[in-house]
Design a protein around this motif. Sequence first.
Motif, PDB file in Angstrom:
ATOM      1  N   ASN A   1       0.818  -1.218   0.000  1.00  0.00           N
ATOM      2  CA  ASN A   1       0.000   0.000   0.000  1.00  0.00           C
ATOM      3  C   ASN A   1       0.853   1.270   0.000  1.00  0.00           C
ATOM      4  O   ASN A   1       0.622   2.193   0.785  1.00  0.00           O
ATOM      5  CB  ASN A   1      -0.944   0.007   1.201  1.00  0.00           C
ATOM      6  N   ILE A   2       1.829   1.325  -0.900  1.00  0.00           N
ATOM      7  CA  ILE A   2       2.705   2.493  -0.974  1.00  0.00           C
ATOM      8  C   ILE A   2       1.918   3.679  -1.540  1.00  0.00           C
ATOM      9  O   ILE A   2       1.255   3.574  -2.569  1.00  0.00           O
ATOM     10  CB  ILE A   2       3.924   2.209  -1.863  1.00  0.00           C
ATOM     11  N   TYR A   3       2.010   4.782  -0.834  1.00  0.00           N
ATOM     12  CA  TYR A   3       1.285   5.985  -1.225  1.00  0.00           C
ATOM     13  C   TYR A   3       2.197   7.188  -1.007  1.00  0.00           C
ATOM     14  O   TYR A   3       2.927   7.249  -0.014  1.00  0.00           O
ATOM     15  CB  TYR A   3       0.018   6.130  -0.374  1.00  0.00           C
ATOM     16  N   THR A   4       2.195   8.121  -1.930  1.00  0.00           N
ATOM     17  CA  THR A   4       2.992   9.333  -1.774  1.00  0.00           C
ATOM     18  C   THR A   4       2.163  10.535  -2.201  1.00  0.00           C
ATOM     19  O   THR A   4       1.300  10.429  -3.084  1.00  0.00           O
ATOM     20  CB  THR A   4       4.293   9.259  -2.597  1.00  0.00           C
ATOM     21  N   TYR A   5       2.382  11.642  -1.538  1.00  0.00           N
ATOM     22  CA  TYR A   5       1.669  12.855  -1.949  1.00  0.00           C
ATOM     23  C   TYR A   5       2.585  14.057  -1.826  1.00  0.00           C
ATOM     24  O   TYR A   5       3.499  14.107  -1.008  1.00  0.00           O
ATOM     25  CB  TYR A   5       0.389  13.056  -1.147  1.00  0.00           C
ATOM     26  N   LEU A   6       2.319  15.014  -2.703  1.00  0.00           N
ATOM     27  CA  LEU A   6       3.112  16.229  -2.829  1.00  0.00           C
ATOM     28  C   LEU A   6       2.488  17.326  -1.978  1.00  0.00           C
ATOM     29  O   LEU A   6       1.263  17.497  -1.955  1.00  0.00           O
ATOM     30  CB  LEU A   6       3.151  16.654  -4.295  1.00  0.00           C
ATOM     31  N   TYR A   7       3.332  18.079  -1.259  1.00  0.00           N
ATOM     32  CA  TYR A   7       2.825  19.197  -0.473  1.00  0.00           C
ATOM     33  C   TYR A   7       3.914  20.263  -0.368  1.00  0.00           C
ATOM     34  O   TYR A   7       4.998  20.121  -0.915  1.00  0.00           O
ATOM     35  CB  TYR A   7       2.337  18.738   0.911  1.00  0.00           C
ATOM     36  N   GLY A   8       3.607  21.358   0.328  1.00  0.00           N
ATOM     37  CA  GLY A   8       4.574  22.447   0.465  1.00  0.00           C
ATOM     38  C   GLY A   8       4.429  23.526  -0.587  1.00  0.00           C
ATOM     39  O   GLY A   8       5.190  24.498  -0.588  1.00  0.00           O
ATOM     40  N   ILE A   9       3.489  23.352  -1.515  1.00  0.00           N
ATOM     41  CA  ILE A   9       3.181  24.363  -2.526  1.00  0.00           C
ATOM     42  C   ILE A   9       1.661  24.515  -2.611  1.00  0.00           C
ATOM     43  O   ILE A   9       0.924  23.614  -2.198  1.00  0.00           O
ATOM     44  CB  ILE A   9       3.749  23.994  -3.914  1.00  0.00           C
TER      45      ILE A   9
ATOM     46  N   ILE B   1       1.128   3.875  -5.439  1.00  0.00           N
ATOM     47  CA  ILE B   1       2.137   3.077  -6.138  1.00  0.00           C
ATOM     48  C   ILE B   1       1.835   1.590  -6.024  1.00  0.00           C
ATOM     49  O   ILE B   1       2.195   0.800  -6.887  1.00  0.00           O
ATOM     50  CB  ILE B   1       3.541   3.401  -5.579  1.00  0.00           C
ATOM     51  N   GLY B   2       1.141   1.180  -4.964  1.00  0.00           N
ATOM     52  CA  GLY B   2       0.791  -0.243  -4.805  1.00  0.00           C
ATOM     53  C   GLY B   2       1.802  -0.974  -3.949  1.00  0.00           C
ATOM     54  O   GLY B   2       2.314  -0.442  -2.963  1.00  0.00           O
ATOM     55  N   ASN B   3       2.130  -2.208  -4.330  1.00  0.00           N
ATOM     56  CA  ASN B   3       3.066  -3.043  -3.580  1.00  0.00           C
ATOM     57  C   ASN B   3       4.367  -3.231  -4.353  1.00  0.00           C
ATOM     58  O   ASN B   3       4.360  -3.279  -5.585  1.00  0.00           O
ATOM     59  CB  ASN B   3       2.465  -4.427  -3.293  1.00  0.00           C
ATOM     60  N   LEU B   4       5.470  -3.358  -3.635  1.00  0.00           N
ATOM     61  CA  LEU B   4       6.762  -3.658  -4.251  1.00  0.00           C
ATOM     62  C   LEU B   4       7.419  -4.811  -3.507  1.00  0.00           C
ATOM     63  O   LEU B   4       7.501  -4.797  -2.275  1.00  0.00           O
ATOM     64  CB  LEU B   4       7.689  -2.430  -4.213  1.00  0.00           C
ATOM     65  N   GLU B   5       7.900  -5.808  -4.263  1.00  0.00           N
ATOM     66  CA  GLU B   5       8.529  -6.984  -3.668  1.00  0.00           C
ATOM     67  C   GLU B   5       9.979  -6.689  -3.281  1.00  0.00           C
ATOM     68  O   GLU B   5      10.646  -5.859  -3.897  1.00  0.00           O
ATOM     69  CB  GLU B   5       8.480  -8.165  -4.645  1.00  0.00           C
ATOM     70  N   PRO B   6      10.494  -7.397  -2.271  1.00  0.00           N
ATOM     71  CA  PRO B   6      11.874  -7.164  -1.823  1.00  0.00           C
ATOM     72  C   PRO B   6      12.880  -7.859  -2.726  1.00  0.00           C
ATOM     73  O   PRO B   6      12.497  -8.652  -3.602  1.00  0.00           O
ATOM     74  CB  PRO B   6      11.883  -7.786  -0.425  1.00  0.00           C
ATOM     75  N   PRO B   7      14.167  -7.611  -2.533  1.00  0.00           N
ATOM     76  CA  PRO B   7      15.190  -8.322  -3.310  1.00  0.00           C
ATOM     77  C   PRO B   7      15.175  -9.818  -2.990  1.00  0.00           C
ATOM     78  O   PRO B   7      14.786 -10.228  -1.899  1.00  0.00           O
ATOM     79  CB  PRO B   7      16.510  -7.691  -2.831  1.00  0.00           C
TER      80      PRO B   7
ATOM     81  N   ALA C   1       6.585   7.819  -9.018  1.00  0.00           N
ATOM     82  CA  ALA C   1       5.429   8.707  -9.082  1.00  0.00           C
ATOM     83  C   ALA C   1       5.871   9.993  -9.762  1.00  0.00           C
ATOM     84  O   ALA C   1       6.995  10.465  -9.549  1.00  0.00           O
ATOM     85  CB  ALA C   1       4.901   9.000  -7.673  1.00  0.00           C
ATOM     86  N   LYS C   2       4.996  10.576 -10.614  1.00  0.00           N
ATOM     87  CA  LYS C   2       5.337  11.781 -11.360  1.00  0.00           C
ATOM     88  C   LYS C   2       4.217  12.797 -11.218  1.00  0.00           C
ATOM     89  O   LYS C   2       3.030  12.450 -11.213  1.00  0.00           O
ATOM     90  CB  LYS C   2       5.569  11.462 -12.838  1.00  0.00           C
ATOM     91  N   TRP C   3       4.608  14.057 -11.098  1.00  0.00           N
ATOM     92  CA  TRP C   3       3.661  15.157 -11.045  1.00  0.00           C
ATOM     93  C   TRP C   3       3.977  16.122 -12.182  1.00  0.00           C
ATOM     94  O   TRP C   3       5.127  16.542 -12.357  1.00  0.00           O
ATOM     95  CB  TRP C   3       3.762  15.895  -9.714  1.00  0.00           C
ATOM     96  N   ASP C   4       2.985  16.493 -12.970  1.00  0.00           N
ATOM     97  CA  ASP C   4       3.121  17.464 -14.055  1.00  0.00           C
ATOM     98  C   ASP C   4       2.701  18.842 -13.544  1.00  0.00           C
ATOM     99  O   ASP C   4       1.552  19.035 -13.122  1.00  0.00           O
ATOM    100  CB  ASP C   4       2.256  17.067 -15.252  1.00  0.00           C
ATOM    101  N   LEU C   5       3.622  19.799 -13.591  1.00  0.00           N
ATOM    102  CA  LEU C   5       3.372  21.120 -13.032  1.00  0.00           C
ATOM    103  C   LEU C   5       3.684  22.209 -14.049  1.00  0.00           C
ATOM    104  O   LEU C   5       4.376  21.972 -15.051  1.00  0.00           O
ATOM    105  CB  LEU C   5       4.227  21.356 -11.771  1.00  0.00           C
ATOM    106  N   THR C   6       3.201  23.400 -13.763  1.00  0.00           N
ATOM    107  CA  THR C   6       3.529  24.602 -14.530  1.00  0.00           C
ATOM    108  C   THR C   6       4.037  25.651 -13.552  1.00  0.00           C
ATOM    109  O   THR C   6       3.392  25.916 -12.525  1.00  0.00           O
ATOM    110  CB  THR C   6       2.301  25.147 -15.277  1.00  0.00           C
TER     111      THR C   6
END
Length: 347
Positions: free
Chosen positions: A71-79, A95-101, A114-119
Motif C-alpha cells: 500500500n505504498i502511497y505518496t503525496y506532494l505538499y509544500g506548494i 504506487i501499490g506493492n513492491l517486492e523485496p530483493p 510517481a510523477k507530477w506534471d506542473l507549470t
Amino acid sequence: MKKLIILALIGVVLFSSGCVNLPWGNQGTTTTGGYGLVVNYFEPDFSNLESGDDFQIEMEVQNMGGATAENIYTYLYGITPSDWGLSESDLGQDIGNLEPPDESVGLPGEIDSAKWDLTAPNIPEGITYTYTPRARVMYKYHTVATSVVTTLSRDEYSRLRQKNEVPSGQPQTTVSKGPLSVSVSARNPVILDSPEDTIRVIITVGTLGQGSVFDYNKASDCGGYEGVADINTTCGLNSLEMKIVAPGTTAKDCGALDNYISVDLRRGQSLTYSCELDPGDITTRKDIPITVYLRYGYMEDFSTTLTVTGTSDVTSGTVETTTTTQETTTTTVASTTTTTSTTTTTD
C-alpha cells in the motif's frame, strides 16, 4: 518464586548472519539494520525555471528490505496546488506493492515511480523565488528478529561445568532488513534451580531513519491526507504491533506472547518491552527459540528545490512565496495558503 533476570545481550542488531523465512511469503537476509523502502531520488527534471514553464517532479522508490512494501502511497505538499497547475486530487499517488530483493539469485528489489506534471507559477518579471516542494511516502511493512535462549537445570549445568562444556558466547541471531532495529537481551545460558523459576527476555526496538511508524491497521485511513485534520488520531502515529513467539513456554508476564499488541515508538527514540516466561519443566537442557514479529506503517518525508524567475508583469492576483522550517520528518499535515506555503514539523 525466583526470577532470573537475563543480562547478556543477544545482539540481533550487532551479530547477524544467515536468512530468516518471513511468514508473509518472502525471504529477507539479515542485517545490522536499515533499508526498507528507499527513495532513490525526488527531483524536478529542470531546477531553474521561468514563469509558465511546464515540467515534472519525479520520485523513484525501491524496496531494498526484507519484506513486501504494501500500500505504498505518496503525496506532494509544500506548494499551493492551483498556482502550479494542479488540483488537490493530483497531489496523491498510489504506487501499490513492491517486492523485496531475492539475494539468493541476485534479483534487486522492485522499483516504481510517481510523477507530477506542473507549470511554474506567474511571478513579477525580474523576480526570482526558490521553492521547496515536499513529498511524504507511506507504506506498510514487517520486521522479524529471531534468537535462541538456552536453559539448563542446575544439575546439568554442574555436569557441563565439570567437563568444561558450558555453552558460551552469543547464539546465532537474525533480523530482517527494514527501517527498524531490534535487539533481544537474555542470559546465555539461563540456570534454572526449580520448576517455579522464570526467565525474562528484554526486547528493544528503535527507528533507524528519519521516519515515523503509524498504526498498521489504519494504513487505509491514511491513504490521502487532504482534509485530514489530526494525523495522530487518524493514523495512529507512533504506534506499531509486536508479537513474540517462544515455543514450549507460557506467559508469566508477557501479553505479547502469541498475540499482537500495540506498543508506542516515537521517531528517534526506542521502546523496551519486558517478557517474563515460564519455560516449563527443564530436566537437563532446553533451547528456546525467540521470534519477534513487528508489523507497522512507516512514513518519511523528502524535499527538493527549484528556482522560478518571473518573465511577465504580474499586476493582479497573489504571488506564492515559500517559508520553510528546518527539514525533519513531519508528523502533522502540511498546510498551504494562497500567499504563503508553510511546513511545520512536530513530533
